[in-house]
Enzyme design. Structure first.
Site, short mmCIF file in Angstrom:
data_model
loop_
_atom_site.label_atom_id
_atom_site.label_comp_id
_atom_site.label_asym_id
_atom_site.label_seq_id
_atom_site.Cartn_x
_atom_site.Cartn_y
_atom_site.Cartn_z
CG HIS B 66 -2.08 -0.93 1.07
ND1 HIS B 66 -2.71 -1.50 2.15
CD2 HIS B 66 -2.72 -1.40 -0.04
CE1 HIS B 66 -3.70 -2.29 1.71
NE2 HIS B 66 -3.72 -2.24 0.39
CD GLU B 69 -0.59 0.79 4.41
OE1 GLU B 69 0.09 -0.24 4.47
OE2 GLU B 69 -1.83 0.77 4.26
NE ARG B 124 -6.39 0.35 0.32
CZ ARG B 124 -6.48 -0.26 1.50
NH1 ARG B 124 -6.00 0.30 2.58
NH2 ARG B 124 -7.04 -1.45 1.60
CG HIS B 193 -0.34 -3.92 5.01
ND1 HIS B 193 -1.14 -3.45 4.00
CD2 HIS B 193 0.05 -5.16 4.62
CE1 HIS B 193 -1.23 -4.36 3.05
NE2 HIS B 193 -0.51 -5.41 3.40
CD GLU B 267 -2.58 -2.83 9.08
OE1 GLU B 267 -2.06 -1.71 8.91
OE2 GLU B 267 -3.30 -3.38 8.24
#
Lengths: 99, 306
Positions: B66, B69, B124, B193, B267
């Site tokens: 993405h 990020e 993204r 991510h 994440e």
């Protein structure tokens, strides 16, 4: 270049199942042109949404009508982006002779 | 690469230059593999860290699928340097690399990353046009052939979670698929991510439990404990569908279904209030704490062959 002038990120905290299920469908609410940064997971876990200026009032009305608790997570995205860009340019200038 | 500024964000060309420098400095240890091309024709570079042998069992790590990020690509750069500096000094990574290879793709979605620098910091997806729509791009974390098209992805091209017209339609995804299948000996696959501080494992498209759920859960717990012990960053962990929400067509669901038991997705942090705009002074602490937990995952994969 998209400058994100007037864009804000709102932090919304769902406090019941109805609110949680509304937040899970935010991305499908095309009229608000939202960018969901952090989606709905569970009660009390915050949801972060970038809102453009031209739908801000309507979206805030939606939140207030549905009794959501929210706060402003990022007041002025453009300011942060400008600072980020300056920092990168400064770092690149410093790094160039060494590289 | 000693003077590279790891505490700042970098453009795509700087990332490409860094990769070439690292290879040039460590020709017997690091090599660059081009596994494909992005839609706009950019190379999909993977760094291979290897001390020898042919087709050794391997660990895959990717960052930046993405585009916006940025903390993930920045962490990937730090990981690459960390592997090189710690090999031969740190017994754990040395043992891993004496028996396994590590593959690291730092700019997994290069077109998107380039676009975040020149046009839209909040981009993204990939950048391939969608015929009949003005909105380009596919969410490459909904494009994998694992529950493709089920809940938690969108069929609408303007959505941030648009799954694309068919599984592996995006070259950025297809190139990894082909690499993983042709390699055939990848034992751990970790896709990184940002941001909500989670360590997750399959499944995301179904509520069915992964057959290794108990082991994956215990290992996630151990990895998160290691991460948290460094700076106190709080992580949640568990399978994707219960911990976040249903998400179909995701990377690690596909890798797990391919038989890669240690399939995890992170994440990374934003412990503050910045989201994708994490200040650069948090890059190194984020990378350090993440590395600490990556070491737990990699060490377990090394010590538990299957």
């Amino acid at each position: 270049r998209e400058t994100f002038e007037g864009h804000q990120v709102l932090r919304i905290v769902p406090k019941n199942g109805v609110q949680l299920s509304l937040l899970r469908n935010l991305e499908e609410m095309m009229e608000f042109e939202l960018d969901v940064w952090k989606g709905a997971t569970r009660l009390s876990s915050p949801v972060d949404v970038r809102v453009p200026p031209h739908t801000m009032q309507a979206f805030k009305s939606f939140l207030e009508t549905n009794e959501f608790e929210y706060s402003i997570m990022i007041e002025d995205i453009k300011a942060i982006l400008d600072a980020e860009r300056k920092q990168m340019e400064f770092a690149a200038r410093l790094g160039q002779p060494r590289n | 690469t000693d003077s590279f500024d790891y505490a700042n964000y970098h453009t795509l060309s700087e990332i490409y230059s860094f990769q070439d420098m690292l290879v040039a400095e460590n020709p017997d240890f690091v090599s660059k593999i081009v596994i494909g091309q992005s839609y706009e024709g950019r190379p999909l570079n993977v760094l291979k860290f290897s001390t020898g042998g042919s087709n050794r069992p391997a660990i895959w790590i990717d960052t930046g699928i993405h585009a916006r990020e940025w903390i993930t690509q920045a962490s990937g750069l730090w990981f690459a340097k960390k592997i090189v500096t710690d090999y031969g000094k740190d017994p754990a990574i040395t043992a891993i690399l004496n028996n396994m290879d590590i593959f690291l793709e730092i700019a997994t979605n290069p077109d998107g990353y380039y676009f975040t620098h020149v046009s839209n910091r909040m981009w993204r997806k990939t950048r391939k046009p969608n015929p009949g729509y003005s909105c380009p791009g596919v969410d490459p974390n909904r494009n994998w052939d694992a529950g493709f098209g089920l809940g938690g992805s969108s069929g609408y091209p303007c959505s941030e979670t648009y799954r694309g017209p068919s599984p592996h339609s995006e070259s950025e995804v297809r190139s990894i698929v082909e690499f993983v299948q042709s390699h055939g000996n990848i034992k751990a696959f970790i896709s990184i991510h940002a941001y909500s501080q989670m360590l997750l494992y399959p499944y995301g498209y179904t509520t069915a439990s992964a057959k290794d759920e108990a082991e994956l859960y215990a290992l996630a717990q151990k990895a998160v404990n290691s991460l948290t012990s460094m700076y106190g960053t709080r992580y949640t962990y568990g399978n994707i569908i219960d911990t976040i929400y249903q998400a179909s067509g995701g990377t690690v669901d596909w890798t797990y279904n391919q038989g890669i038991k240690y399939s995890y997705t992170y994440e990374l942090r934003d412990t503050g209030y910045y989201g994708f705009l994490l200040p650069p002074n948090q890059i190194i602490p984020t990378a350090q704490e993440t590395w600490s937990s990556l070491m737990v995952l990699m060490d377990h994969a090394y010590k538990n062959p299957y």
